[in-house]
Design a protein around this motif. Structure first.
Motif, PDB file in Angstrom:
ATOM      1  N   PHE A  79       0.831  -1.198   0.000  1.00 36.87           N
ATOM      2  CA  PHE A  79       0.000   0.000   0.000  1.00 36.87           C
ATOM      3  C   PHE A  79       0.872   1.256   0.000  1.00 36.87           C
ATOM      4  CE2 PHE A  79      -2.026  -3.412   2.386  1.00 36.87           C
ATOM      5  CZ  PHE A  79      -3.196  -3.570   1.681  1.00 36.87           C
ATOM      6  N   ALA A  80       0.456   2.262  -0.765  1.00 36.97           N
ATOM      7  CA  ALA A  80       1.155   3.553  -0.761  1.00 36.97           C
ATOM      8  C   ALA A  80       0.753   4.307   0.499  1.00 36.97           C
ATOM      9  CB  ALA A  80       0.793   4.355  -2.006  1.00 36.97           C
ATOM     10  N   VAL A  81       1.747   4.785   1.265  1.00 40.36           N
ATOM     11  CA  VAL A  81       1.485   5.474   2.527  1.00 40.36           C
ATOM     12  C   VAL A  81       2.413   6.677   2.670  1.00 40.36           C
ATOM     13  CG1 VAL A  81       0.663   3.425   3.765  1.00 40.36           C
ATOM     14  CG2 VAL A  81       3.100   3.976   3.781  1.00 40.36           C
ATOM     15  N   ARG A  82       2.042   7.573   3.580  1.00 39.78           N
ATOM     16  CA  ARG A  82       2.893   8.711   3.937  1.00 39.78           C
ATOM     17  C   ARG A  82       3.497   8.421   5.302  1.00 39.78           C
ATOM     18  NH1 ARG A  82       1.820  14.732   5.514  1.00 39.78           N
ATOM     19  NH2 ARG A  82       0.061  13.799   6.570  1.00 39.78           N
ATOM     20  N   VAL A  83       4.818   8.574   5.392  1.00 35.16           N
ATOM     21  CA  VAL A  83       5.517   8.287   6.638  1.00 35.16           C
ATOM     22  C   VAL A  83       6.339   9.489   7.072  1.00 35.16           C
ATOM     23  CG1 VAL A  83       5.617   5.794   6.210  1.00 35.16           C
ATOM     24  CG2 VAL A  83       7.513   7.239   5.480  1.00 35.16           C
ATOM     25  N   CYS A  84       6.536   9.608   8.375  1.00 35.29           N
ATOM     26  CA  CYS A  84       7.402  10.633   8.946  1.00 35.29           C
ATOM     27  C   CYS A  84       8.792  10.016   9.071  1.00 35.29           C
ATOM     28  CB  CYS A  84       6.887  11.064  10.308  1.00 35.29           C
ATOM     29  SG  CYS A  84       7.948  12.266  11.133  1.00 35.29           S
ATOM     30  N   ILE A  85       9.779  10.675   8.440  1.00 32.26           N
ATOM     31  CA  ILE A  85      11.139  10.145   8.472  1.00 32.26           C
ATOM     32  C   ILE A  85      12.039  10.933   9.422  1.00 32.26           C
ATOM     33  CG2 ILE A  85      11.032   9.073   6.202  1.00 32.26           C
ATOM     34  CD1 ILE A  85      12.516  11.552   5.117  1.00 32.26           C
ATOM     35  N   ALA A  86      11.541  12.077   9.935  1.00 30.98           N
ATOM     36  CA  ALA A  86      12.306  12.875  10.897  1.00 30.98           C
ATOM     37  C   ALA A  86      11.379  13.883  11.559  1.00 30.98           C
ATOM     38  CB  ALA A  86      13.455  13.605  10.210  1.00 30.98           C
ATOM     39  N   GLY A  87      11.704  14.260  12.795  1.00 32.09           N
ATOM     40  CA  GLY A  87      10.931  15.286  13.482  1.00 32.09           C
ATOM     41  C   GLY A  87      10.540  14.866  14.888  1.00 32.09           C
ATOM     42  N   LYS A  88       9.653  15.678  15.474  1.00 29.86           N
ATOM     43  CA  LYS A  88       9.201  15.456  16.842  1.00 29.86           C
ATOM     44  C   LYS A  88       7.822  14.807  16.826  1.00 29.86           C
ATOM     45  CE  LYS A  88      11.483  19.691  18.253  1.00 29.86           C
ATOM     46  NZ  LYS A  88      11.254  21.077  18.687  1.00 29.86           N
ATOM     47  N   PRO A  92       3.657   8.806  23.577  1.00 22.75           N
ATOM     48  CA  PRO A  92       2.503   7.989  23.947  1.00 22.75           C
ATOM     49  C   PRO A  92       1.602   7.622  22.759  1.00 22.75           C
ATOM     50  CG  PRO A  92       2.724   9.848  25.443  1.00 22.75           C
ATOM     51  CD  PRO A  92       3.670  10.077  24.316  1.00 22.75           C
ATOM     52  N   SER A  93       1.721   8.342  21.651  1.00 23.08           N
ATOM     53  CA  SER A  93       0.897   8.061  20.477  1.00 23.08           C
ATOM     54  C   SER A  93       1.547   7.056  19.532  1.00 23.08           C
ATOM     55  CB  SER A  93       0.616   9.355  19.705  1.00 23.08           C
ATOM     56  OG  SER A  93      -0.145  10.236  20.498  1.00 23.08           O
ATOM     57  N   LEU A  94       2.774   6.662  19.825  1.00 23.71           N
ATOM     58  CA  LEU A  94       3.473   5.716  18.966  1.00 23.71           C
ATOM     59  C   LEU A  94       3.168   4.276  19.352  1.00 23.71           C
ATOM     60  CD1 LEU A  94       6.985   7.419  18.747  1.00 23.71           C
ATOM     61  CD2 LEU A  94       5.095   7.547  17.115  1.00 23.71           C
ATOM     62  N   ASP A  95       3.188   3.410  18.359  1.00 22.33           N
ATOM     63  CA  ASP A  95       2.978   1.975  18.552  1.00 22.33           C
ATOM     64  C   ASP A  95       4.210   1.263  18.009  1.00 22.33           C
ATOM     65  OD1 ASP A  95       2.306  -0.696  18.447  1.00 22.33           O
ATOM     66  OD2 ASP A  95       0.367  -0.387  17.505  1.00 22.33           O
ATOM     67  N   PHE A  96       5.055   0.804  18.926  1.00 23.41           N
ATOM     68  CA  PHE A  96       6.297   0.128  18.539  1.00 23.41           C
ATOM     69  C   PHE A  96       6.151  -1.338  18.925  1.00 23.41           C
ATOM     70  CE2 PHE A  96      10.857   1.454  17.693  1.00 23.41           C
ATOM     71  CZ  PHE A  96      11.261   0.193  17.318  1.00 23.41           C
ATOM     72  N   ALA A  97       5.891  -2.170  17.939  1.00 26.28           N
ATOM     73  CA  ALA A  97       5.713  -3.611  18.161  1.00 26.28           C
ATOM     74  C   ALA A  97       4.620  -3.888  19.194  1.00 26.28           C
ATOM     75  CB  ALA A  97       7.022  -4.265  18.565  1.00 26.28           C
ATOM     76  N   GLY A  98       3.549  -3.106  19.144  1.00 32.19           N
ATOM     77  CA  GLY A  98       2.391  -3.362  19.999  1.00 32.19           C
ATOM     78  C   GLY A  98       2.313  -2.578  21.287  1.00 32.19           C
ATOM     79  N   SER A  99       3.295  -1.718  21.567  1.00 28.54           N
ATOM     80  CA  SER A  99       3.236  -0.926  22.794  1.00 28.54           C
ATOM     81  C   SER A  99       3.943   0.414  22.607  1.00 28.54           C
ATOM     82  CB  SER A  99       3.854  -1.695  23.965  1.00 28.54           C
ATOM     83  OG  SER A  99       5.209  -1.960  23.711  1.00 28.54           O
ATOM     84  N   VAL A 100       3.830   1.265  23.601  1.00 26.33           N
ATOM     85  CA  VAL A 100       4.535   2.551  23.585  1.00 26.33           C
ATOM     86  C   VAL A 100       6.034   2.253  23.634  1.00 26.33           C
ATOM     87  CG1 VAL A 100       4.924   4.673  24.908  1.00 26.33           C
ATOM     88  CG2 VAL A 100       2.620   3.740  24.704  1.00 26.33           C
ATOM     89  N   PRO A 101       6.851   2.981  22.870  1.00 24.27           N
ATOM     90  CA  PRO A 101       8.286   2.693  22.833  1.00 24.27           C
ATOM     91  C   PRO A 101       8.955   2.751  24.206  1.00 24.27           C
ATOM     92  CG  PRO A 101       7.712   4.263  21.124  1.00 24.27           C
ATOM     93  CD  PRO A 101       6.496   4.098  21.985  1.00 24.27           C
ATOM     94  N   ARG A 110      15.650   7.876  17.677  1.00 27.53           N
ATOM     95  CA  ARG A 110      16.485   9.093  17.634  1.00 27.53           C
ATOM     96  C   ARG A 110      17.641   8.918  16.653  1.00 27.53           C
ATOM     97  NH1 ARG A 110      17.290  10.797  23.023  1.00 27.53           N
ATOM     98  NH2 ARG A 110      15.511  12.109  22.645  1.00 27.53           N
ATOM     99  N   ASN A 111      18.167   7.707  16.536  1.00 29.86           N
ATOM    100  CA  ASN A 111      19.249   7.444  15.579  1.00 29.86           C
ATOM    101  C   ASN A 111      18.820   7.743  14.151  1.00 29.86           C
ATOM    102  OD1 ASN A 111      21.013   6.617  17.571  1.00 29.86           O
ATOM    103  ND2 ASN A 111      20.476   4.466  17.359  1.00 29.86           N
ATOM    104  N   TYR A 112      17.526   7.742  13.890  1.00 28.80           N
ATOM    105  CA  TYR A 112      16.993   8.021  12.546  1.00 28.80           C
ATOM    106  C   TYR A 112      16.336   9.394  12.465  1.00 28.80           C
ATOM    107  CZ  TYR A 112      18.233   3.270  11.591  1.00 28.80           C
ATOM    108  OH  TYR A 112      18.959   2.119  11.433  1.00 28.80           O
ATOM    109  N   GLY A 113      16.577  10.253  13.457  1.00 32.95           N
ATOM    110  CA  GLY A 113      16.071  11.621  13.408  1.00 32.95           C
ATOM    111  C   GLY A 113      14.660  11.804  13.917  1.00 32.95           C
ATOM    112  N   ILE A 114      14.107  10.784  14.555  1.00 36.29           N
ATOM    113  CA  ILE A 114      12.749  10.870  15.099  1.00 36.29           C
ATOM    114  C   ILE A 114      12.845  11.007  16.612  1.00 36.29           C
ATOM    115  CG2 ILE A 114      10.563   9.665  15.389  1.00 36.29           C
ATOM    116  CD1 ILE A 114      11.200   8.246  12.704  1.00 36.29           C
ATOM    117  N   LEU A 115      12.373  12.140  17.117  1.00 35.61           N
ATOM    118  CA  LEU A 115      12.382  12.383  18.559  1.00 35.61           C
ATOM    119  C   LEU A 115      11.032  11.990  19.131  1.00 35.61           C
ATOM    120  CD1 LEU A 115      14.093  15.886  18.567  1.00 35.61           C
ATOM    121  CD2 LEU A 115      15.157  13.642  18.887  1.00 35.61           C
ATOM    122  N   ALA A 116      11.011  10.926  19.910  1.00 31.86           N
ATOM    123  CA  ALA A 116       9.791  10.447  20.556  1.00 31.86           C
ATOM    124  C   ALA A 116       9.724  11.092  21.936  1.00 31.86           C
ATOM    125  CB  ALA A 116       9.810   8.926  20.661  1.00 31.86           C
TER     126      ALA A 116
END
Length: 123
Positions: A79-88, A92-101, A110-116
């Motif tokens: 599926f074509a999707v829009r993703v965030c590749i960097a930023g803030k 609590p809104s993130l789902d990392f393998a089924g839970s909050v990171p 953070r290593n990829y420029g995403i500040l959680a």
């Protein structure tokens, strides 16, 4: 709700729940397997072999991004999707393998420029 032709559709997204500013986006392909479902905030890993994003495993392997829009996609397909590749983003809104990171997973983002960031949701 907005719909687009082809295999891309998206629902209205409340940006203050996930995105916090300074974000960079790209359009990519999300490859889902049978039984998988992704929503806004799902952490994705880039599959080096096929160039498509997949739902990230708990060990945070591969280049990471975050799905931005709520999708109606479920089950096997690309599926074509829009993703965030960097930023803030709101942790609590993130789902990392089924839970909050966890702290380790947030560091991997953070290593990829995403500040959680640990934002408190107000009711």
């Amino acid at each position: 709700m907005a719909k687009f032709d082809g295999n891309y559709q998206t629902e209205a997204h409340v940006y203050d729940e996930l995105l916090m500013g300074g974000n960079q986006f790209e359009t990519g392909v999300l490859a889902l397997s049978a039984g998988e479902k992704a929503r806004a905030g799902t952490v994705l890993a880039l599959d080096a072999d096929g160039g498509a994003y997949k739902i990230a495993p708990a060990d945070a392997s591969g280049a990471l991004a975050v799905l931005v829009d709520n999708t109606g996609f479920e089950g096997a397909g690309n599926f074509a999707v829009r993703v965030c590749i960097a930023g803030k983003l709101s942790r609590p809104s993130l789902d990392f393998a089924g839970s909050v990171p966890t702290d380790v997973q947030a560091a991997a983002l953070r290593n990829y420029g995403i500040l959680a960031l640990p934002v408190v949701k107000h009711q």
